[in-house]
Structure formats: C-alpha cells, structure tokens
Design a protein around this motif. Structure first.
Motif, mmCIF file in Angstrom:
data_model
loop_
_atom_site.group_PDB
_atom_site.id
_atom_site.type_symbol
_atom_site.label_atom_id
_atom_site.label_comp_id
_atom_site.label_asym_id
_atom_site.label_seq_id
_atom_site.Cartn_x
_atom_site.Cartn_y
_atom_site.Cartn_z
ATOM 1 N N GLY A 164 -60.476 14.349 -42.957
ATOM 2 C CA GLY A 164 -61.431 13.681 -43.037
ATOM 3 C C GLY A 164 -61.604 12.337 -42.008
ATOM 4 O O GLY A 164 -60.347 12.133 -41.538
ATOM 5 N N ALA A 165 -62.585 11.715 -41.907
ATOM 6 C CA ALA A 165 -62.761 10.856 -40.824
ATOM 7 C C ALA A 165 -63.702 9.406 -41.440
ATOM 8 O O ALA A 165 -64.209 9.587 -42.555
ATOM 9 N N GLY A 166 -63.413 8.334 -40.970
ATOM 10 C CA GLY A 166 -64.230 7.274 -41.233
ATOM 11 C C GLY A 166 -63.481 6.146 -41.858
ATOM 12 O O GLY A 166 -62.346 6.023 -41.793
ATOM 13 N N PRO A 167 -64.107 4.982 -42.207
ATOM 14 C CA PRO A 167 -63.562 3.824 -42.842
ATOM 15 C C PRO A 167 -62.603 3.876 -44.210
ATOM 16 O O PRO A 167 -61.562 3.351 -44.047
ATOM 17 N N ALA A 168 -63.026 4.925 -45.048
ATOM 18 C CA ALA A 168 -62.109 5.231 -46.030
ATOM 19 C C ALA A 168 -60.710 6.001 -45.481
ATOM 20 O O ALA A 168 -59.596 5.446 -45.980
ATOM 21 N N ARG A 169 -60.773 6.667 -44.592
ATOM 22 C CA ARG A 169 -59.586 7.257 -43.943
ATOM 23 C C ARG A 169 -58.760 6.019 -43.333
ATOM 24 O O ARG A 169 -57.473 6.080 -43.520
ATOM 25 N N ASP A 170 -59.386 5.030 -42.640
ATOM 26 C CA ASP A 170 -58.834 4.070 -41.799
ATOM 27 C C ASP A 170 -58.167 3.012 -42.823
ATOM 28 O O ASP A 170 -56.788 2.927 -42.762
ATOM 29 N N ARG A 171 -58.819 2.870 -43.958
ATOM 30 C CA ARG A 171 -58.217 2.016 -45.118
ATOM 31 C C ARG A 171 -57.031 2.805 -45.676
ATOM 32 O O ARG A 171 -55.930 2.075 -45.758
ATOM 33 N N LEU A 172 -57.101 3.750 -45.985
ATOM 34 C CA LEU A 172 -55.808 4.682 -46.321
ATOM 35 C C LEU A 172 -54.683 4.690 -45.621
ATOM 36 O O LEU A 172 -53.674 4.552 -46.021
ATOM 37 N N LEU A 173 -55.033 5.016 -44.328
ATOM 38 C CA LEU A 173 -53.953 4.997 -43.194
ATOM 39 C C LEU A 173 -53.241 3.624 -43.306
ATOM 40 O O LEU A 173 -52.045 3.665 -43.269
ATOM 41 N N GLN A 174 -53.954 2.384 -43.305
ATOM 42 C CA GLN A 174 -53.330 1.087 -43.421
ATOM 43 C C GLN A 174 -52.685 0.892 -44.577
ATOM 44 O O GLN A 174 -51.401 0.521 -44.422
ATOM 45 N N THR A 175 -53.059 1.245 -45.505
ATOM 46 C CA THR A 175 -52.196 1.220 -46.780
ATOM 47 C C THR A 175 -51.003 1.994 -46.735
ATOM 48 O O THR A 175 -49.790 1.537 -47.093
#
Length: 186
Positions: free
Chosen positions: A3-14
């Motif tokens: 998956g891609a997008g803001p949700a993925r980016d937030r999850l990665l940062q978490t």
C-alpha cells in the motif's frame, strides 16, 4: 502488493518510533503490529513482509538525516565548519533517540541481513558527495575533499557511538568541535 499513501507513511513513522525505543532484535511482525497498535495484516499490506518493513525503516532513517544535511548545505554563504557544526548538533540530538536503531541496523548490514542491505549503498556514499562539495566550496581540491568528507563521516559516527555507549555527550561534542577545527576549512 504494498500500500501507499499517508496512512502508510504514518504507520511507518509509528514503527520507526517503536523500534527507536525498543530495538529490532528478533521481533516478529506480529509483535511489531501489537506494539504499534495495528495488525500484522496491515503491515503486510503496506510493506509486504517484515523484511520489507525493516527496509523501509532503514530508508526513512537515512532520508531524514540526508534531508537535514541538504538543508544545511543549501546556504551558499555557510562555510564547512559552520555546516558540520550545525549538522552535528542536529544529529547528536537525534541520536539520543534514533542512534541505537541506526547502529543496530548498521550491524545487521555488516552481517549481510537482507533488510539492511540497502545500508551498504546508503551509509557512506551518498554522504560523501554533499560533504565533498561543501569542502570543495571551502577551498579543498576534489580528491582531498572526498577523503576529508569520509574522515568527518567516520569520526562523527564513532563519536556518536561513543556518546551512546558512555552517555558522555558533552565530551563527544568537544571532540567533534576539535575535529572540525582541525580537519575543515572555515
């Protein structure tokens, strides 16, 4: 498919924040999911596998540091010592949180772990070009600038390792100040 997008980016940062505090060790994807408040299925959807997730963690940590250096070297009026001194302040502050993760991933790259293989390409080479260019701007010849850039990178990482192990950040700061005064043009 990942998956891609803001949700993925937030999850990665978490995940990065979780690993910065707890380390990687042999934590399973399920353990990482539980610790970050998601499911292992969401991690698989976004990153493909544990190795895919850890590969993205490596990329995220490196990208943050490289962006900080790029911002500092963008000022054409800033000399090499000023840039490196300011970068040291930024990196050493971040190292208190992310340094153990950085060194754990670096060790895994040395061990040939697949998720850390990217570090073999990104840990040194991408840093030499911007630092070398900065040192050339300060008056060093291209070959000398590249060598001096490698010296500064290696010494800075060694001092960060020292400070993280001993807790002696003030001494590491003083040593870095001495290094920049000795090794870099103003």
């Amino acid at each position: 498919m990942t998956g891609a997008g803001p949700a993925r980016d937030r999850l990665l940062q978490t995940v990065v924040e979780q690993l910065a505090g707890q380390g990687i060790a042999d934590r399973s994807l399920r353990a990482l999911a539980t610790a970050t408040g998601t499911s292992h299925r969401m991690l698989i959807y976004h990153f493909g596998s544990r190795e895919g997730l850890l590969t993205e963690v490596v990329a995220a940590v490196e990208a943050g540091q490289q962006a900080a250096l790029a911002a500092l070297t963008a000022d054409p009026a800033a000399g090499p010592r000023e840039v490196v001194d300011r970068f040291w302040v930024t990196v050493s502050a971040g190292a208190r949180r992310y340094g153990p993760l950085f060194f754990e991933l670096s060790a895994q790259a040395m061990q040939g772990r697949a998720h850390a293989a990217r570090l073999r390409e990104t840990l040194v080479a991408p840093w030499i070009a911007p630092l070398g260019a900065l040192l050339e701007r300060g008056g060093l010849a291209p070959a000398a600038a590249r060598t001096r850039a490698r010296l500064v990178i290696g010494a800075a990482r060694g001092l960060l390792h020292d400070a993280l192990v001993t807790g002696e950040f003030t001494e590491a700061d003083a040593a870095m100040a001495d290094l920049t005064a000795l090794a870099l043009p103003p």
